[in-house]
Design an enzyme around this catalytic site. Structure first.
Site, PDB file in Angstrom:
ATOM      1  N   ASP A  65      60.798  86.304  77.671  1.00  0.00           N
ATOM      2  CA  ASP A  65      61.225  86.253  79.064  1.00  0.00           C
ATOM      3  C   ASP A  65      60.283  87.124  79.885  1.00  0.00           C
ATOM      4  O   ASP A  65      60.486  88.330  80.038  1.00  0.00           O
ATOM      5  CB  ASP A  65      62.665  86.747  79.182  1.00  0.00           C
ATOM      6  CG  ASP A  65      63.309  86.357  80.499  1.00  0.00           C
ATOM      7  OD1 ASP A  65      62.604  85.825  81.378  1.00  0.00           O
ATOM      8  OD2 ASP A  65      64.524  86.579  80.655  1.00  0.00           O
ATOM      9  N   ILE A  66      59.223  86.486  80.421  1.00  0.00           N
ATOM     10  CA  ILE A  66      58.170  87.228  81.125  1.00  0.00           C
ATOM     11  C   ILE A  66      58.067  86.816  82.596  1.00  0.00           C
ATOM     12  O   ILE A  66      57.457  87.518  83.395  1.00  0.00           O
ATOM     13  CB  ILE A  66      56.808  87.046  80.433  1.00  0.00           C
ATOM     14  CG1 ILE A  66      56.388  85.569  80.414  1.00  0.00           C
ATOM     15  CG2 ILE A  66      56.847  87.610  79.012  1.00  0.00           C
ATOM     16  CD1 ILE A  66      54.982  85.318  79.913  1.00  0.00           C
ATOM     17  N   LYS A  67      58.612  85.655  82.956  1.00  0.00           N
ATOM     18  CA  LYS A  67      58.681  85.149  84.335  1.00  0.00           C
ATOM     19  C   LYS A  67      57.374  85.299  85.103  1.00  0.00           C
ATOM     20  O   LYS A  67      57.338  85.769  86.236  1.00  0.00           O
ATOM     21  CB  LYS A  67      59.824  85.818  85.097  1.00  0.00           C
ATOM     22  CG  LYS A  67      61.210  85.462  84.557  1.00  0.00           C
ATOM     23  CD  LYS A  67      62.318  86.008  85.427  1.00  0.00           C
ATOM     24  CE  LYS A  67      63.683  85.657  84.871  1.00  0.00           C
ATOM     25  NZ  LYS A  67      64.008  86.424  83.648  1.00  0.00           N
ATOM     26  N   ARG A  68      56.287  84.856  84.505  1.00  0.00           N
ATOM     27  CA  ARG A  68      54.999  84.889  85.192  1.00  0.00           C
ATOM     28  C   ARG A  68      54.940  83.766  86.220  1.00  0.00           C
ATOM     29  O   ARG A  68      55.588  82.739  86.071  1.00  0.00           O
ATOM     30  CB  ARG A  68      53.843  84.761  84.190  1.00  0.00           C
ATOM     31  CG  ARG A  68      53.789  85.880  83.143  1.00  0.00           C
ATOM     32  CD  ARG A  68      53.675  87.250  83.793  1.00  0.00           C
ATOM     33  NE  ARG A  68      53.306  88.275  82.837  1.00  0.00           N
ATOM     34  CZ  ARG A  68      54.126  89.202  82.348  1.00  0.00           C
ATOM     35  NH1 ARG A  68      55.380  89.227  82.721  1.00  0.00           N
ATOM     36  NH2 ARG A  68      53.699  90.114  81.486  1.00  0.00           N
TER      37      ARG A  68
END
Length: 290
Positions: free
Chosen positions: A97-100
């Site tokens: 879960d890095i939401k780049r």
């Protein structure tokens, strides 16, 4: 080509249920006996490892929120790396879960960073609000079959109303415009069970929209937040699934901190397993009741 990662995830849900266990591990989640005598990275990893071992056969996948590890500097990122490596060794499916949300060369570097090397995961989360060219650099990895993404579409937070739910020309809502574009792009990376490698983050806290969203995006696999702490119930989640599949439902604190409700600090991993099973079975029962 090896089995597509989205097909592997579908089969894991069939076998183990829809629970996605969030390893969003803060230091204050960790019992004192685990912290004692260990460095930050060692304590984080030991806690995660015991949780993984106790739940591997009863959850579909694990979601690791990088922010919890970044906040602790190098020690945290060492624990993040070691956790991902251990999950790979166990053949677990990993959502990072890095939401780049950047574009072009920068997005290509993010793809390399999180689809290969020390931080390799099976899926990553992305934000689409700079446009579809923020998603395109990840396509080559998806077309190889082993990687996928979950893109923010209709999230569970209250601030989602600020933008996602706005009325726009050509689609009922802004989130529909996002979902429609992702559906179109995903047709080139579709698995044998009918789902594309481009999944959507779809919160379960907007129950009145659940059936419409599931119907409109029938070939999109959902990562479903909002269960438990944010108010989502098993019967809410069931609306976003296709006969109990087509999505995974995230729970982090509810599982990681289950031991605190029962004052069973030394049995934290066993409590996590019990809570994961309880959640899995509640959602299965809700699906049957539809």
């Amino acid at each position: 080509m090896d089995k597509l990662i989205i097909d592997k995830l579908y089969e894991r849900v069939e076998e183990r249920g829809v629970v996605c266990l969030g390893l969003d591990t803060a230091l204050d989640y960790i019992p004192s006996h685990v912290l004692e005598g260990r460095t930050v990275s060692e304590a984080l990893f030991e806690f995660n490892k015991e949780i993984i071992d106790a739940t591997l056969d009863v959850v579909a996948c694990f979601k690791v929120q990088i922010a919890y590890y970044e906040a602790l500097g190098i020690e945290g990122l060492i624990a993040y790396k070691n956790t991902l490596q251990y999950l790979r060794e166990k053949d677990a499916i990993i959502i990072a879960d890095i939401k780049r949300g950047d574009i072009a060369a920068t997005a290509s570097q993010y793809a390399k960073a999180h689809f290969t090397g020390d931080f390799e995961a099976d899926f990553i989360t992305l934000s689409p609000y700079m446009g579809m060219d923020s998603i395109e650099p990840y396509l080559p990895y998806m077309k190889e079959g082993k990687k996928g993404v979950f893109v923010l579409v209709r999230t569970s937070n209250s601030g989602a109303e600020d933008f996602e739910n706005l009325d726009i020309v050509g689609a009922k809502k802004l989130y529909n415009a996002v979902g429609d574009k992702l559906t179109e792009m995903g047709q080139s990376v579709k698995g044998k069970y009918g789902y594309t490698q481009i999944g959507g983050v779809i919160g379960c806290t907007h129950v009145e929209e659940g059936k419409e969203i599931r119907s409109r995006y029938n070939d999109m696999f959902f990562l479903i937040p909002g269960y438990g702490a944010q108010g989502g119930k098993a019967e809410d989640v069931a609306l976003y699934l296709n006969n109990g599949n087509g999505g995974v439902v995230n729970s982090s604190r509810g599982i990681l901190l289950a031991y605190k409700k029962e004052n069973r600090e030394t049995e934290y991993a066993a409590c996590a397993r019990e809570e994961a099973i309880k959640m899995r079975d509640a959602i299965r029962d809700a699906v049957k009741a539809i």
